[in-house]
Structures are given as structure tokens and as C-alpha cells.
Design an enzyme around this catalytic site. Structure first.
Site, mmCIF file in Angstrom:
data_model
loop_
_atom_site.group_PDB
_atom_site.id
_atom_site.type_symbol
_atom_site.label_atom_id
_atom_site.label_comp_id
_atom_site.label_asym_id
_atom_site.label_seq_id
_atom_site.Cartn_x
_atom_site.Cartn_y
_atom_site.Cartn_z
ATOM 1 N N ILE B 132 75.827 -36.004 51.608
ATOM 2 C CA ILE B 132 75.609 -37.441 51.420
ATOM 3 C C ILE B 132 75.162 -38.049 52.740
ATOM 4 C CG2 ILE B 132 76.721 -39.641 50.836
ATOM 5 C CD1 ILE B 132 78.691 -37.984 49.099
ATOM 6 N N ASP B 133 73.967 -38.658 52.714
ATOM 7 C CA ASP B 133 73.424 -39.266 53.928
ATOM 8 C C ASP B 133 73.831 -40.731 53.986
ATOM 9 O OD1 ASP B 133 70.462 -37.395 53.172
ATOM 10 O OD2 ASP B 133 72.161 -36.809 54.433
ATOM 11 N N VAL B 134 74.227 -41.162 55.170
ATOM 12 C CA VAL B 134 74.788 -42.509 55.331
ATOM 13 C C VAL B 134 73.960 -43.367 56.268
ATOM 14 C CG1 VAL B 134 76.810 -43.786 56.103
ATOM 15 C CG2 VAL B 134 77.092 -41.559 55.014
#
Lengths: 213, 255
Positions: B132-134
Site C-alpha cells: 500500500i503506497d501512502v
């Protein structure tokens, strides 16, 4: 001369890493998918990932189960890895009613978190401690780390019950056998092919053992 | 006692390996370059896990990538995770056959979470890493980035949903810190449910051993990953690992 063994294709394991690791430590191995035309090898590696029942049935159907019994009786060194170690015994809680290879009379049970609250499966590098000196851990240091990924195990209590006392244990919710040596049967619950130098050393000791048998 | 992990990530784009900054890629060299100039052999001996991601602009998971994956698996005796463009079980099986122990899914978590569940049911949760990229928006809130866009979903919800569809591990990467060498975004930990049942890997912004140490110091962080080819070149990663162990981080002993 390099020992020439075989790696059993259990239908689910990734054999590539094991073959590469065996080669890296001076062994030669071919993969076998059935017992047809298999001459007696210098050693056998039984890897395993997946479901106990499914793999046990697969070994029976392909005749490999019978071949392993013959080779074991002839004194060929056999190394069971992960599910392969579990299959050397009689049975597992994972698949009630299914018989393992039965080369040793032990039962495999699910890791119980108990009060420790550890997460299952047991995944990652964890340290093992020798209960008795093992050839496979010669020069390994007091608490070497190996890579584990499993939900079932041979508990220390069960190992003691059946006389598998040449072993190293690991603690995770329960004390279980991380690896053992029983005559020409060696086994590791951890993946030596995924455990860096320490793992390669275990495989190297096994190939050396095969060379002397 | 279960140990923490130091992970190195290789970003593969059409046969070349890349540096990344805020997810913009710069090609540096091919596998031969990695082996000679990057001392890939040395690097793989001082890590606990290797990630290989196909970030090619065109179709991903193709022959080039699989061949490189096989080469890496053959010489690297630690767990290997592979991913990039996974769209279903067939892609996963190709990667596992090429020698990967785990697969990394990212966009699929947003575009077709049911497929992630099917993958997990088939290969086991411990084989599935949810990446998951934030990004932090103008208000500082942590939102999920998917490809070039931000879909606005909170990282908290994204993480919960990933676990709900069978991910066995969470890999949280900061787009904003990526490649800056300024340290990881540790505040994002507040967004991950405390009672999360799966291991957590943090990534994005590691420039030196102290950044790695700070991430691993948190009880909730199981592993830290870096794709920084330049900062840890040569014996940089070995030195970093030594510094981490001296600082008390419990990593596996690899002789």
C-alpha cells in the site's frame, strides 16, 4: 566424486531453490516425480510446502512412498524439509485419518499459541538450540537463526516420547523440534535453502554425510 | 525469538534496474551491472529477504523479468518476494514457478480485491504481501496512492481491507519520502490498526542505517525495506546491518 541424489517433486514445493542450494554445496541432484526408473540415489531430499494429506496421497500414488521405504531400509540418507519432515512421521492433526510415511512413529500437531499469543503461522527467522550435538549444526554457534514458515510441528514432548532426542529445538508458543538426526533420517522444520550461510552449512553437512555412507 | 528483517528491493523496468524518487524512476543498469558494480552477491548475503518488483512501463511479468527472477533465486538463499502488475492467479503461479516464495500485490487490492482473496485462498496468506503506497495530502492525512492517482481511501481502511481479503503481510511505502534519503514516515504507524494480525513492513526514504534503526525500533514494525541502490552500494548495506545489530536491533545472525 560428488554425491548424486534426488529431490522429490511433491507437486507443490518450489524445487528451484533447493536444487540451487544442493548444487552450491557440492551435491548433484535430479528431480523425481515418480519412482519409475529411479536407481538407488546417494541421498534423497523430501521437501514440502502445502497440505499434509494431499502430499501424502501424492507420494503414495506415484510410488515414491514405497521407494523411500526401500531406500531408507538400504541406508540411503534422507533429508525431510518442512512438510517433508512432518511426512516422515505417522500422522498430522492437519489431515486426520491420513497416514504419513511412518518412518518414525511420531504425530505432528498444530502450533498452539497458548498464553504467549504468538501468531500462526510461525513465519520468519528464529533461533534454534541443540538438545544434543548434531552433525548438521557442527560449527553453527550456540543459537543460529533459520527461516521458518509453518503452522504444524513435531513438539519436543512428542519427540522425546518417540526417542528422537538428537535434535535442536525452537520456542514459539510451544517448544518444538527445529531439526533432528535419527540414523540415516535427517530433518529440518526450517528451510535451509532460505537461511543464508547457516542453511547452506546444514545442506553441506548432509551432502558430506551422504558422501560417507 | 522471531527476528526482525532487513529487506532489499530491486525495481526492474524493461531489463534495467532503477532508482526511484517519489516513484519517478531512473534506470541505472542491468543485471550484469548489479553483479559487478553493485556487488549484488555481497548485498544478498547481508539481507533477510529480497523483493523484486516489475515496474516496467509496458506489459509486466514478462520473459525478461522472469529470467532475472530465476537468476536471483538461484544465487540468493533467503526468501524472495516478487510482484508488479499482478492481475490474477496465473501471474502469481508464474512468479512462484520462477522461484518466488511470496508475491506482492498493489493495484489489484484496489481494482479487484476479490481476486486477491482468490489468490490468498490458493497459495496461502503467508505467500501474499499487500503493498500500500501512502501519500500525505494537504491536510497531512495519509491516503492511498494507486498508480498515478490517489484514490482517497485512508491508509487505515486500505490496510484493514487488505487483511480482510487474505493478505498475510502489509508493506506500507511512503511515496513522499521515496528516494529522498530523509528517513521513513513513521507517523503512518498511527494509521495501522493496533491489533493488526499481520506483520508490517515499512518502506520509503531510508538513506542511512539510523533511518533503518528508527523504523525497526518500533515494536509494531517487523521489517524495513529499501530500494536505494546508491546509498547502500558496495559494503554500505553490510555496514548498516552491523550498525543495526550494535544498536540492539534483533536481526538474524548471518555468518
Amino acid at each position: 566424486m560428488r554425491p548424486r541424489g534426488c529431490i522429490v517433486d511433491t507437486g507443490v514445493a518450489n524445487l528451484r531453490s533447493i536444487a540451487a542450494a544442493i548444487s552450491a554445496v557440492g551435491g548433484e541432484a535430479t528431480t523425481i516425480t515418480s519412482s519409475l526408473g529411479s536407481a538407488e540415489p546417494d541421498f534423497v531430499v523430501l521437501p514440502g510446502v502445502g497440505n499434509y494429506g494431499r502430499v501424502a496421497r501424492h507420494l503414495r500414488e506415484t510410488g515414491i512412498d514405497a521407494a523411500i521405504h526401500d531406500w531408507h531400509a538400504a541406508g540411503v540418507p534422507i533429508l525431510g524439509i518442512c512438510l517433508g519432515m512432518q511426512l516422515l512421521g505417522d500422522r498430522s492433526e492437519e489431515s486426520p485419518g491420513v497416514r504419513g510415511l511412518g518412518l518414525l512413529p511420531y504425530s505432528v500437531s498444530r502450533i498452539v499459541a497458548g498464553a504467549s499469543g504468538v501468531k500462526i503461522p510461525h513465519v520468519g527467522f528464529d533461533d534454534v538450540h541443540q538438545v544434543a550435538p548434531l552433525a548438521m549444526l557442527r560449527d553453527a554457534g550456540p543459537a543460529p537463526d533459520f527461516y521458518f514458515v509453518h503452522s504444524y510441528c513435531l513438539t519436543a514432548v512428542e519427540a522425546d516420547r518417540v526417542g528422537v532426542t538428537d535434535r535442536a529445538d525452537c520456542e514459539y508458543g510451544v517448544t518444538f523440534a527445529a531439526c533432528f538426526e535419527a540414523g540415516n533420517l535427517w530433518a529440518t522444520q526450517f528451510h535451509p535453502e532460505k537461511s543464508q550461510a547457516a542453511g547452506l552449512a546444514v545442506l553441506s553437512r548432509f551432502v558430506e554425510f551422504a558422501a560417507t555412507c | 525469538m522471531l527476528k526482525k528483517r532487513l529487506i532489499f528491493t530491486l525495481l526492474h523496468s524493461d531489463g534495467q534496474y532503477c532508482l526511484s524518487r517519489n516513484f519517478r524512476l531512473q534506470r541505472v543498469g542491468d543485471m550484469a551491472w548489479l553483479q559487478t558494480n553493485f556487488s549484488l552477491d555481497l548485498i544478498t548475503k547481508v539481507i533477510d529477504e529480497l523483493h523484486v518488483l516489475d515496474v516496467s512501463a509496458g506489459p509486466r511479468g514478462g520473459g525478461n523479468f522472469l529470467r532475472d527472477l530465476e537468476t536471483l533465486v538461484d544465487s540468493c538463499f533467503v526468501p524472495v518476494a516478487a510482484g508488479g502488475g499482478i492481475s490474477g492467479l496465473a501471474d502469481v503461479e508464474r512468479l512462484l514457478r520462477a522461484g518466488a516464495d511470496k508475491v506482492v500485490v498493489n493495484t489489484l487490492l484496489a481494482s479487484d480485491p476479490a481476486r486477491v482473496q482468490a489468490i490468498s485462498d490458493s497459495v496461502g496468506a503467508q505467500c501474499v504481501v499487500a503493498s500500500i503506497d501512502v501519500h500525505r495530502d494537504a491536510t497531512g492525512a495519509a491516503v492511498r496512492a494507486v498508480g498515478e492517482a490517489y484514490d482517497g481511501l485512508s491508509v487505515r481502511l486500505a490496510a484493514e481491507r487488505a487483511v480482510a481479503v487474505g493478505a498475510g503481510e502489509l508493506l506500507i511505502q511512503s511515496v513522499d519520502r521515496d528516494g529522498t534519503g530523509q528517513g521513513l514516515d513513521l507517523q503512518v504507524l498511527a494509521q495501522i490498526p493496533e491489533d493488526s494480525s499481520v506483520p508490517l513492513v515499512l518502506m520509503g526514504g531510508a538513506g542511512n542505517a539510523d533511518h533503518l534503526r528508527a523504523a525497526l525500533a518500533s515494536e509494531r514494525v517487523s521489517a524495513v525495506a529499501t530500494a536505494n541502490l546508491l546509498n547502500f552500494v558496495g559494503d554500505g548495506l553490510a555496514s548498516a546491518r552491523y550498525a543495526l545489530r550494535c544498536a540492539g536491533v534483533v536481526l538474524p545472525e548471518h555468518q
